[in-house]
Design a protein around this motif. Structure first.
Motif, short mmCIF file in Angstrom:
data_model
loop_
_atom_site.label_atom_id
_atom_site.label_comp_id
_atom_site.label_asym_id
_atom_site.label_seq_id
_atom_site.Cartn_x
_atom_site.Cartn_y
_atom_site.Cartn_z
N PHE A 126 0.84 -1.20 0.00
CA PHE A 126 0.00 0.00 0.00
C PHE A 126 0.88 1.26 0.00
O PHE A 126 0.60 2.23 -0.70
CB PHE A 126 -0.95 0.00 1.20
CG PHE A 126 -1.78 1.25 1.27
CD1 PHE A 126 -2.86 1.43 0.42
CD2 PHE A 126 -1.46 2.26 2.17
CE1 PHE A 126 -3.60 2.61 0.45
CE2 PHE A 126 -2.20 3.43 2.21
CZ PHE A 126 -3.28 3.60 1.35
N GLU A 127 1.96 1.21 0.77
CA GLU A 127 2.89 2.34 0.77
C GLU A 127 3.47 2.56 -0.62
O GLU A 127 3.60 3.70 -1.08
CB GLU A 127 4.02 2.11 1.79
CG GLU A 127 3.53 2.24 3.22
CD GLU A 127 4.56 1.80 4.26
OE1 GLU A 127 4.39 2.16 5.43
OE2 GLU A 127 5.51 1.08 3.90
N GLN A 128 3.77 1.44 -1.29
CA GLN A 128 4.30 1.53 -2.66
C GLN A 128 3.31 2.24 -3.58
O GLN A 128 3.68 3.07 -4.41
CB GLN A 128 4.58 0.12 -3.17
CG GLN A 128 5.32 0.07 -4.50
CD GLN A 128 6.71 0.66 -4.39
OE1 GLN A 128 7.49 0.22 -3.55
NE2 GLN A 128 7.00 1.67 -5.18
N VAL A 129 2.03 1.92 -3.43
CA VAL A 129 0.98 2.55 -4.24
C VAL A 129 1.00 4.07 -4.04
O VAL A 129 1.02 4.84 -5.00
CB VAL A 129 -0.41 1.98 -3.84
CG1 VAL A 129 -1.55 2.86 -4.37
CG2 VAL A 129 -0.57 0.56 -4.37
N ILE A 130 1.04 4.49 -2.78
CA ILE A 130 1.00 5.93 -2.49
C ILE A 130 2.27 6.61 -3.00
O ILE A 130 2.22 7.71 -3.56
CB ILE A 130 0.84 6.17 -0.96
CG1 ILE A 130 -0.47 5.52 -0.48
CG2 ILE A 130 0.87 7.64 -0.62
CD1 ILE A 130 -1.72 6.09 -1.14
N ILE A 192 -2.69 4.96 -19.65
CA ILE A 192 -1.66 5.21 -18.64
C ILE A 192 -1.43 4.03 -17.69
O ILE A 192 -0.39 3.94 -17.07
CB ILE A 192 -1.94 6.48 -17.81
CG1 ILE A 192 -3.27 6.39 -17.10
CG2 ILE A 192 -1.87 7.72 -18.67
CD1 ILE A 192 -3.42 7.47 -16.04
N PHE A 193 -2.39 3.10 -17.60
CA PHE A 193 -2.19 1.94 -16.72
C PHE A 193 -1.44 0.81 -17.41
O PHE A 193 -1.07 -0.17 -16.79
CB PHE A 193 -3.53 1.42 -16.21
CG PHE A 193 -4.25 2.42 -15.34
CD1 PHE A 193 -3.77 2.72 -14.08
CD2 PHE A 193 -5.37 3.07 -15.80
CE1 PHE A 193 -4.40 3.66 -13.29
CE2 PHE A 193 -6.02 4.01 -15.02
CZ PHE A 193 -5.53 4.31 -13.76
N GLY A 207 7.30 3.81 -17.16
CA GLY A 207 5.95 3.42 -17.54
C GLY A 207 5.42 2.26 -16.72
O GLY A 207 4.43 1.63 -17.09
N LEU A 208 6.07 1.99 -15.59
CA LEU A 208 5.64 0.84 -14.77
C LEU A 208 4.96 1.26 -13.47
O LEU A 208 4.37 0.44 -12.77
CB LEU A 208 6.84 -0.05 -14.44
CG LEU A 208 7.42 -0.80 -15.63
CD1 LEU A 208 8.72 -1.49 -15.24
CD2 LEU A 208 6.41 -1.80 -16.15
N VAL A 213 0.65 0.06 -9.51
CA VAL A 213 -0.44 0.53 -8.65
C VAL A 213 -1.73 -0.24 -8.95
O VAL A 213 -2.39 -0.75 -8.06
CB VAL A 213 -0.67 2.05 -8.87
CG1 VAL A 213 -1.98 2.50 -8.24
CG2 VAL A 213 0.50 2.85 -8.31
N TYR A 214 -2.03 -0.34 -10.24
CA TYR A 214 -3.24 -1.06 -10.68
C TYR A 214 -3.22 -2.51 -10.17
O TYR A 214 -4.19 -3.01 -9.62
CB TYR A 214 -3.30 -1.02 -12.21
CG TYR A 214 -4.51 -1.68 -12.81
CD1 TYR A 214 -5.64 -0.93 -13.13
CD2 TYR A 214 -4.54 -3.05 -13.05
CE1 TYR A 214 -6.76 -1.54 -13.69
CE2 TYR A 214 -5.64 -3.67 -13.61
CZ TYR A 214 -6.75 -2.91 -13.93
OH TYR A 214 -7.86 -3.51 -14.46
#
Ligand code: ADP
Length: 262
Positions: A126-130, A192-193, A207-208, A213-214
């Motif tokens: 989750f931290e990685q997502v943010i 973009i995803f 581009g990763l 996140v997705y």
């Protein structure tokens, strides 16, 4: 005959391909670095080609870093979900890493709702997502701006559909990550995803970020909505399902690992 692929099937296929390529490249790069090292030790720093070989070696090392990104994306990450209070995780993050990451020209606002429902998620992921979203927001605001991270409980009576994404009715904890940056052009919104889709210069974007996140949000059982207006800014909204069936575990977690400030 037309074959329809869902977004997640497409991502999975690209991920597998990327993983295969990354693995082979990793072996080739290891050989390149190894032979460069050999040349460096054989000739020493006084040799006229020492600096050139060093360049080759350092670029191969950079490529290894990129490949590692790819492998991380394509590997089925094993998540360690636990009951977490996102407000606490976000408060921790914004006080430390995010502040530093964003720099002095970007104002970080953290609006957290009290009594946020718990969710089951892997804290590190989750931290990685943010972090990925914050890096993108920073890049979208080269002249400075505001990044707002907002949390809220939300009961959805009916599904929300936007683009490919359908959020079914239910109870969610929503995290909005909102910037006042350049926004996303309409023709790029759907792309973009996708892994490797980037509008950044070579060396600056892989581009990763958003495909990671997705992947994490969906593996956590959540959804990701996007709103953007060119010239005004962008909002990514993360919907994570409310966790209910494990209240005792949350109590144990709270008692054992957090300081209980609010
Ligand atoms: P990267 O950041 O390496 O380019 P990402 O997958 O994270 O890869 O993002 C893909 C693209 O989406 C970016 O190159 C950029 O064009 C666009 N993008 C992502 N986040 C934002 C944002 N907050 N504002 C404007 N554009 C964005």
């Amino acid at each position: 005959l037309e074959v329809q692929f869902t977004q997640s099937q497409k991502m999975q296929a690209i991920g597998q391909l990327a993983g295969g390529v990354a693995h082979d490249f990793n072996n080739l790069l290891t050989a390149m670095i190894g032979f460069s090292d050999l040349l460096l030790t054989r000739h020493g720093p006084d040799d006229p080609s020492f600096a050139d070989v060093m360049q080759i070696r350092n670029n191969a090392l950079r490529a290894t870093g990129l490949v590692r990104h790819l492998l991380a994306f394509s590997r089925k990450q094993t998540l360690k979900p636990q009951m977490i209070d996102l407000s606490e995780v976000l408060a921790e993050l914004s006080n430390t890493l995010l502040d530093r990451l964003l720099g002095p020209t970007i104002d970080l606002q953290f609006e957290h709702s009290r009594d946020l429902w718990p969710v089951r998620a892997d804290k590190g992921q989750f931290e990685q997502v943010i972090i990925n979203l914050a890096v993108n927001a920073r890049d979208a605001m080269p002249g400075g701006g505001t990044l707002t991270v907002r949390t809220a409980n939300r009961s959805l009576g009916e599904a929300i559909q936007r683009g490919h994404e359908v959020v079914p009715p239910g109870e969610y904890v929503v995290v909005d990550v909102m910037d006042t940056g350049v926004g996303i052009a309409k023709e790029n919104m759907e792309r973009i995803f996708e892994p490797f889709f980037t509008t950044k210069d070579v060396g600056e974007g892989t581009g990763l970020g958003l495909s990671t996140v997705y992947g994490i949000v969906h593996q956590t059982g959540g959804f990701l909505l996007l709103d953007s207006a060119p010239g005004e800014g962008t909002v990514f909204s993360i919907y994570l399902p409310r966790a209910r069936d494990d209240a005792p575990a949350l109590d144990r977690y709270r008692a054992g690992t957090t300081s209980g400030t609010g």
